[in-house]
Enzyme design. Structure first.
Site, short mmCIF file in Angstrom:
data_model
loop_
_atom_site.label_atom_id
_atom_site.label_comp_id
_atom_site.label_asym_id
_atom_site.label_seq_id
_atom_site.Cartn_x
_atom_site.Cartn_y
_atom_site.Cartn_z
CG HIS A 72 48.11 42.75 33.31
ND1 HIS A 72 47.02 42.72 33.74
CD2 HIS A 72 49.00 43.26 34.45
CE1 HIS A 72 46.71 42.88 35.34
NE2 HIS A 72 48.13 43.02 35.48
CD GLU A 110 49.99 45.61 36.35
OE1 GLU A 110 48.93 46.25 36.17
OE2 GLU A 110 50.22 44.65 37.04
CG HIS A 165 50.83 41.47 38.59
ND1 HIS A 165 49.50 41.65 37.65
CD2 HIS A 165 51.11 40.41 38.48
CE1 HIS A 165 49.27 40.59 37.30
NE2 HIS A 165 49.94 39.59 37.73
CD GLU A 241 50.00 43.83 42.44
OE1 GLU A 241 50.71 44.91 41.79
OE2 GLU A 241 48.81 43.51 42.06
ZN ZN Z 1 48.66 43.62 37.56
#
Ligand code: ZN
Length: 278
Positions: A72, A110, A165, A241
């Site tokens: 992001h 995030e 992430h 993640e």
């Molecule tokens: Zn993400």
């Protein structure tokens, strides 16, 4: 409890140079202990004065290149037109250019987490002789789109591409990390090399005391066919993640510099282990 585990794993000496540097020290210690000192001094010989670190040693090979891809970006939410446009996602599909990402219940986003961890990983890798390329220069921009991020990894000839992430499961009890990789593979790099990178990363995160995901994938691994960055990669690539930002324990770890350092050390350890295995 998880915090205890996290703080306990912070000591992994990722930034310490590998075992080759102590060589001169070991040799000098061996000499002072096994060779009779000519002066027969009973006083234990003090360690050799700190000799200059052999920084001038010529590297045998160019440093490996690793691409870090923090998920992001900080200005994505303010530019929906830019990030919602469709881009190629691999396997004949398209996807939005990028997304805003998730956040903790307290509002820690995030994109900031991913950026901060990536910077920490970058510094650890750089200290260990790795050349790092980041897919974005800061946490204030828009994008880049997922296909552009993959292209950065491809054009740099990266030995490894690691996207960072954190998840946003609506189940607050869901927690733990998983490592995603492209499956079924679309090229050679997505085959054995990517799987090796994924399992090496998984093993290092687990060794650092981080729990594997309770809600995605299996045993900390998640084969995926829908992640554009992985589909489009021509280099060994994984997406980490780190956990669930909506889980209170993991949100606390993600929101603290010490917690992020623990994740960064574990991720850097996984990358170094993979890269050094060649
Ligand atoms: Zn993400």
């Amino acid at each position: 409890m998880a915090l205890t585990l996290l703080s306990g794993c912070g000591g992994e000496p990722v930034a310490t140079p590998p075992a080759d540097t102590p060589e001169t020290t070991v040799i000098s210690q061996r000499m002072t202990s096994s060779v009779a000192p000519p002066e027969a001094s009973p006083v234990p010989t003090s360690p050799a004065p700190t000799s200059p670190v052999p920084t001038t040693t010529t590297p045998a090979a160019p440093p490996p290149v690793v691409v870090l891809d923090p998920g992001h970006n900080g200005a994505n939410a303010a530019h929906p037109g830019d990030i919602n446009r469709s881009v190629p996602a691999g396997r004949g599909r398209t996807k939005p250019c990028n997304t805003t990402g998730t956040a903790t219940n307290a509002g820690y986003p995030e994109h900031a987490f991913a950026w901060d961890v990536a910077v920490r990983v970058r510094d650890l890798l750089t200290a260990n002789g790795v050349q790092v390329v980041m897919t974005r220069p800061d946490d204030n921009g828009v994008g880049p789109c997922v296909d552009r991020r993959a292209a950065i990894g491809n054009s740099s000839g990266a030995a490894a591409v690691v996207s960072i992430h954190a998840d946003g499961s609506t189940d607050p009890s869901a927690h733990g990390f998983h490592v995603a990789y492209s499956s079924p593979p679309l090229n050679e790099a997505q085959g054995e090399p990517a799987l090796k990178l994924a399992t090496t990363m998984r093993d290092k995160l687990r060794l650092a005391g981080l729990p594997t995901s309770t809600y995605i994938g299996s045993d900390g691994l998640s084969p995926r066919d829908d992640l554009a960055g992985l589909n489009l990669s021509e280099r060994p690539a994984v997406l980490v993640e780190c956990g669930n930002m909506r889980n209170s324990t993991e949100a606390a770890a993600f929101s603290s510099p010490e917690g992020r350092q623990s994740y960064a050390e574990a991720i850097a350890g996984g990358i170094l282990s993979y890269v050094r295995a060649g």
